[in-house]
Design a protein around this motif. Structure first.
Motif, PDB file in Angstrom:
ATOM      1  N   ALA A 157      73.464  -5.089 123.679  1.00 28.08           N
ATOM      2  CA  ALA A 157      74.201  -4.114 122.888  1.00 28.08           C
ATOM      3  C   ALA A 157      75.418  -4.768 122.239  1.00 28.08           C
ATOM      4  O   ALA A 157      76.071  -5.617 122.837  1.00 28.08           O
ATOM      5  CB  ALA A 157      74.640  -2.967 123.775  1.00 28.08           C
ATOM      6  N   ILE A 158      75.680  -4.362 121.029  1.00 30.89           N
ATOM      7  CA  ILE A 158      76.837  -4.880 120.301  1.00 30.89           C
ATOM      8  C   ILE A 158      77.959  -3.874 120.452  1.00 30.89           C
ATOM      9  O   ILE A 158      77.761  -2.674 120.279  1.00 30.89           O
ATOM     10  CB  ILE A 158      76.490  -5.084 118.817  1.00 30.89           C
ATOM     11  N   ASP A 159      79.160  -4.369 120.752  1.00 33.76           N
ATOM     12  CA  ASP A 159      80.266  -3.442 120.977  1.00 33.76           C
ATOM     13  C   ASP A 159      80.728  -2.816 119.656  1.00 33.76           C
ATOM     14  O   ASP A 159      80.489  -3.341 118.571  1.00 33.76           O
ATOM     15  CB  ASP A 159      81.427  -4.142 121.695  1.00 33.76           C
ATOM     16  N   ARG A 192      74.771   3.928 111.086  1.00 32.71           N
ATOM     17  CA  ARG A 192      73.907   4.649 112.024  1.00 32.71           C
ATOM     18  C   ARG A 192      74.188   4.202 113.451  1.00 32.71           C
ATOM     19  O   ARG A 192      74.282   5.020 114.371  1.00 32.71           O
ATOM     20  CB  ARG A 192      72.445   4.405 111.655  1.00 32.71           C
ATOM     21  N   GLN A 193      74.353   2.885 113.655  1.00 31.85           N
ATOM     22  CA  GLN A 193      74.639   2.362 114.988  1.00 31.85           C
ATOM     23  C   GLN A 193      75.997   2.847 115.498  1.00 31.85           C
ATOM     24  O   GLN A 193      76.185   3.002 116.705  1.00 31.85           O
ATOM     25  CB  GLN A 193      74.620   0.829 114.960  1.00 31.85           C
ATOM     26  N   LEU A 194      76.918   3.090 114.580  1.00 35.18           N
ATOM     27  CA  LEU A 194      78.241   3.589 114.956  1.00 35.18           C
ATOM     28  C   LEU A 194      78.273   5.109 115.080  1.00 35.18           C
ATOM     29  O   LEU A 194      79.300   5.686 115.411  1.00 35.18           O
ATOM     30  CB  LEU A 194      79.288   3.134 113.919  1.00 35.18           C
ATOM     31  N   TYR A 200      71.828  -2.326 104.833  1.00 32.20           N
ATOM     32  CA  TYR A 200      72.537  -2.942 105.961  1.00 32.20           C
ATOM     33  C   TYR A 200      73.739  -2.095 106.351  1.00 32.20           C
ATOM     34  O   TYR A 200      73.975  -1.823 107.523  1.00 32.20           O
ATOM     35  CB  TYR A 200      72.949  -4.369 105.586  1.00 32.20           C
ATOM     36  N   ILE A 201      74.495  -1.619 105.362  1.00 30.16           N
ATOM     37  CA  ILE A 201      75.658  -0.762 105.613  1.00 30.16           C
ATOM     38  C   ILE A 201      75.206   0.532 106.293  1.00 30.16           C
ATOM     39  O   ILE A 201      75.822   0.978 107.270  1.00 30.16           O
ATOM     40  CB  ILE A 201      76.431  -0.483 104.307  1.00 30.16           C
ATOM     41  N   GLN A 202      74.131   1.131 105.806  1.00 32.49           N
ATOM     42  CA  GLN A 202      73.617   2.353 106.435  1.00 32.49           C
ATOM     43  C   GLN A 202      73.207   2.094 107.883  1.00 32.49           C
ATOM     44  O   GLN A 202      73.449   2.922 108.759  1.00 32.49           O
ATOM     45  CB  GLN A 202      72.434   2.913 105.654  1.00 32.49           C
ATOM     46  N   SER A 203      72.587   0.954 108.125  1.00 33.60           N
ATOM     47  CA  SER A 203      72.171   0.604 109.485  1.00 33.60           C
ATOM     48  C   SER A 203      73.380   0.493 110.412  1.00 33.60           C
ATOM     49  O   SER A 203      73.370   1.001 111.537  1.00 33.60           O
ATOM     50  CB  SER A 203      71.400  -0.717 109.462  1.00 33.60           C
ATOM     51  N   LEU A 204      74.429  -0.159 109.941  1.00 33.69           N
ATOM     52  CA  LEU A 204      75.644  -0.293 110.752  1.00 33.69           C
ATOM     53  C   LEU A 204      76.278   1.071 111.012  1.00 33.69           C
ATOM     54  O   LEU A 204      76.694   1.368 112.137  1.00 33.69           O
ATOM     55  CB  LEU A 204      76.650  -1.221 110.059  1.00 33.69           C
ATOM     56  N   ARG A 207      81.789  -5.782 111.226  1.00 33.65           N
ATOM     57  CA  ARG A 207      80.663  -6.076 110.340  1.00 33.65           C
ATOM     58  C   ARG A 207      80.559  -5.071 109.207  1.00 33.65           C
ATOM     59  O   ARG A 207      80.284  -5.426 108.063  1.00 33.65           O
ATOM     60  CB  ARG A 207      79.359  -6.110 111.132  1.00 33.65           C
ATOM     61  N   LEU A 208      80.788  -3.790 109.525  1.00 34.79           N
ATOM     62  CA  LEU A 208      80.740  -2.749 108.503  1.00 34.79           C
ATOM     63  C   LEU A 208      81.815  -2.987 107.450  1.00 34.79           C
ATOM     64  O   LEU A 208      81.549  -2.896 106.247  1.00 34.79           O
ATOM     65  CB  LEU A 208      80.894  -1.365 109.142  1.00 34.79           C
ATOM     66  N   ALA A 209      83.024  -3.287 107.878  1.00 33.69           N
ATOM     67  CA  ALA A 209      84.117  -3.545 106.938  1.00 33.69           C
ATOM     68  C   ALA A 209      83.784  -4.735 106.036  1.00 33.69           C
ATOM     69  O   ALA A 209      84.010  -4.688 104.816  1.00 33.69           O
ATOM     70  CB  ALA A 209      85.421  -3.793 107.688  1.00 33.69           C
ATOM     71  N   GLU A 210      83.235  -5.791 106.613  1.00 33.55           N
ATOM     72  CA  GLU A 210      82.863  -6.973 105.827  1.00 33.55           C
ATOM     73  C   GLU A 210      81.757  -6.641 104.834  1.00 33.55           C
ATOM     74  O   GLU A 210      81.793  -7.086 103.683  1.00 33.55           O
ATOM     75  CB  GLU A 210      82.428  -8.100 106.749  1.00 33.55           C
ATOM     76  N   ALA A 211      80.769  -5.875 105.274  1.00 35.36           N
ATOM     77  CA  ALA A 211      79.660  -5.509 104.396  1.00 35.36           C
ATOM     78  C   ALA A 211      80.126  -4.608 103.256  1.00 35.36           C
ATOM     79  O   ALA A 211      79.702  -4.766 102.111  1.00 35.36           O
ATOM     80  CB  ALA A 211      78.555  -4.830 105.194  1.00 35.36           C
TER      81      ALA A 211
END
Length: 73
Positions: A2-4, A57-59, A51-55, A11-15
């Motif tokens: 799992a990613i914290d 969703r994970q958040l 990729y942004i949507q995926s991040l 990652r979201l901010a960078e993307a």
């Protein structure tokens, strides 16, 4: 593994920054994390948005599952 949350938010901010740079005309933007480096060019806008949507969703910022699409006639 799992990613914290902090890592996902970074990652979201960078993307999102990469997408902004792409939209204002920068020809290539780079997102790097955990020793991985991904370059996005003008033709990769859709891939970067996914990729942004995926991040998100994970958040928990987007509902999981398939996104609905508008009906076009």
């Amino acid at each position: 593994m799992a990613i914290d949350t902090a890592t996902l938010e970074t990652r979201l901010a960078e993307a999102e920054t990469a997408l902004h740079e792409l939209m204002v005309g920068q020809s290539v933007t780079v997102v790097a994390y955990d020793g991985h480096r991904t370059e996005y060019g003008p033709g990769d806008e859709t891939r970067l948005r996914r990729y942004i949507q995926s991040l998100k969703r994970q958040l928990g910022q987007l509902p999981s599952g398939r996104m609905s699409r508008p009906v076009i006639f």
